[in-house]
Design a protein around this motif. Sequence first.
Motif, PDB file in Angstrom:
ATOM      1  N   ILE A  97       0.837  -0.815   0.075  1.00 59.27           N
ATOM      2  CA  ILE A  97      -0.665  -0.627  -0.059  1.00 59.27           C
ATOM      3  C   ILE A  97       1.354   1.282   0.057  1.00 59.27           C
ATOM      4  CG2 ILE A  97      -1.750   1.689   1.355  1.00 59.27           C
ATOM      5  CD1 ILE A  97      -2.679  -1.159   1.921  1.00 59.27           C
ATOM      6  N   ASN A  98       0.923   1.985  -1.025  1.00 59.97           N
ATOM      7  CA  ASN A  98       1.340   3.261  -0.667  1.00 59.97           C
ATOM      8  C   ASN A  98       0.246   4.732   0.098  1.00 59.97           C
ATOM      9  OD1 ASN A  98       2.523   5.998  -1.399  1.00 59.97           O
ATOM     10  ND2 ASN A  98       2.288   5.673  -3.578  1.00 59.97           N
ATOM     11  N   ALA A  99       1.359   4.372   1.327  1.00 62.99           N
ATOM     12  CA  ALA A  99       0.554   5.002   2.416  1.00 62.99           C
ATOM     13  C   ALA A  99       0.674   6.414   2.007  1.00 62.99           C
ATOM     14  CB  ALA A  99       0.703   3.889   3.516  1.00 62.99           C
ATOM     15  N   MET A 100       1.928   6.513   1.945  1.00 66.37           N
ATOM     16  CA  MET A 100       2.216   8.268   1.303  1.00 66.37           C
ATOM     17  C   MET A 100       1.057   9.268   1.180  1.00 66.37           C
ATOM     18  SD  MET A 100       5.992   9.061   2.317  1.00 66.37           S
ATOM     19  CE  MET A 100       5.678  10.318   2.768  1.00 66.37           C
ATOM     20  N   ARG A 101       1.162   8.073  -0.472  1.00 62.31           N
ATOM     21  CA  ARG A 101      -0.218   8.461  -1.543  1.00 62.31           C
ATOM     22  C   ARG A 101      -1.435   8.570  -0.787  1.00 62.31           C
ATOM     23  NH1 ARG A 101      -2.840  11.852  -3.814  1.00 62.31           N
ATOM     24  NH2 ARG A 101      -4.292  11.482  -5.720  1.00 62.31           N
ATOM     25  N   LEU A 102      -2.215   7.810  -0.046  1.00 59.68           N
ATOM     26  CA  LEU A 102      -3.348   7.647   0.422  1.00 59.68           C
ATOM     27  C   LEU A 102      -3.809   8.956   1.907  1.00 59.68           C
ATOM     28  CD1 LEU A 102      -3.801   3.917   0.959  1.00 59.68           C
ATOM     29  CD2 LEU A 102      -4.508   5.149  -0.696  1.00 59.68           C
ATOM     30  N   HIS A 103      -2.287   9.360   2.388  1.00 63.04           N
ATOM     31  CA  HIS A 103      -2.239   9.943   3.169  1.00 63.04           C
ATOM     32  C   HIS A 103      -3.045  11.647   2.276  1.00 63.04           C
ATOM     33  CE1 HIS A 103       0.194  13.507   5.822  1.00 63.04           C
ATOM     34  NE2 HIS A 103      -0.860  12.297   6.765  1.00 63.04           N
ATOM     35  N   GLN A 104      -1.773  11.527   1.365  1.00 62.38           N
ATOM     36  CA  GLN A 104      -2.405  12.811   0.531  1.00 62.38           C
ATOM     37  C   GLN A 104      -3.423  13.093   0.156  1.00 62.38           C
ATOM     38  OE1 GLN A 104       0.196  15.345  -0.137  1.00 62.38           O
ATOM     39  NE2 GLN A 104      -1.730  16.363  -1.087  1.00 62.38           N
TER      40      GLN A 104
END
Length: 405
Positions: free
Chosen positions: A282-289
């Motif tokens: 999971i690209n958590a940084m992208r989801l955070h954005q």
Amino acid sequence: MIAVEENPQGVQQVDIVVAIPTFNEAAFIGRVAEIVGQGLRAHYPDRLSVIINCDNASMDGTRDVFFHALTDVPRIYLSTEPHRRGKGANLRMLFEKITALNPHAVLILEADITNLTPMWVPLFLEPIFRGAAYVTPLYMRHKYESTLTSAIVYPMLRCLYGRRVRQPDAGDCAFRGDMAAGFLKAAAWSEAVEGSGIDVWMAGVALTSRAPVWQTIIGAPKKHRPKDPFTQLGSRFRHVLAALFDQMEAHADFWKRVKWSKPTALFNLDGQEMDSPPLVEINAMRLHQRFLEGFREYEATWRQVLDSVTMNKLEEIRRMPYEQFTFPSQTWATLLFDTACAYRRFTAAERERLLDSLVPLYLGKVVGFVKRTERLSVQQAEDYVEQTCAIFEESKPYLVERWPS
């Protein structure tokens, strides 16, 4: 409504139905039908069986591949009208056909399972022959697989209806044949259920019917065609949440009386060794954005819907740097409860925007889950999910108190 039916063997009554819902699944359905046939012949040779392809008027030759599959088990092909789409539409046809075939047991398997084995047939069906009315699978899953289930579906269904069913929307299930009539008459059927909300809806019907619900341990992950869980999140998310919230309205008298949850019966506890689930990244940084971007579009909606304490906590979460990001389960539970109450009050147009506004919040919760569990094993992460469910149950009086009369 069944638009097309082909029953070349003239099957009229059976003991077992195995159904495969499809839309353009020619690449997969032949293999699945053959494996299902092997499972039926190996484990239920003395029972009358049929395999049914419930199709959405596929244009890729799904029907032909289905009928040419190498199995001697009788087959029936059903199709919706060409303009009707959705797994729910497929299964509505199936329920109608089941009432005529009068089987004892029904198994539904998705067409694109690539690691299906003949043993899965008795793993699903045997609980029905031993007294279960509805059976859901327990697949081996990576901690970041099916986060929609872990974050919303499982905690909500568990606290609402009082049964611990871990994967109620796995896509595959078995049920006693006489439940088909109940599905046809059940409340809260909608466009969302006709789409991808059908699995949650069926689980809700089973849980509110007080029928025996079991879980069967498959002992393997469910492998299918590669899918990015966040690529087509919008439509699936809306359908699942709409089905869930619509059933809350239909069954409010039931779930308001439920205080705590109880475990369900488990089948195959002494079964084969467990396989390791495949890695899910999971690209958590992208989801955070995407979570942060949600404030620009939906903050006004959230302020209209959420309790002031919850909204203030959401603002605190927004200001957290990614490295220290967390999304408390208590805040998540009250947020979902507030949304469910607002959904009850809103018009159809308002409901669509409300559900869309939940997407970035859900993504924020996924980020919080990743941050909280990134150093944990699969079992430790599962323990955290169970703790979250307990918080939902403890917080349920908040929902009952605020539910619109």
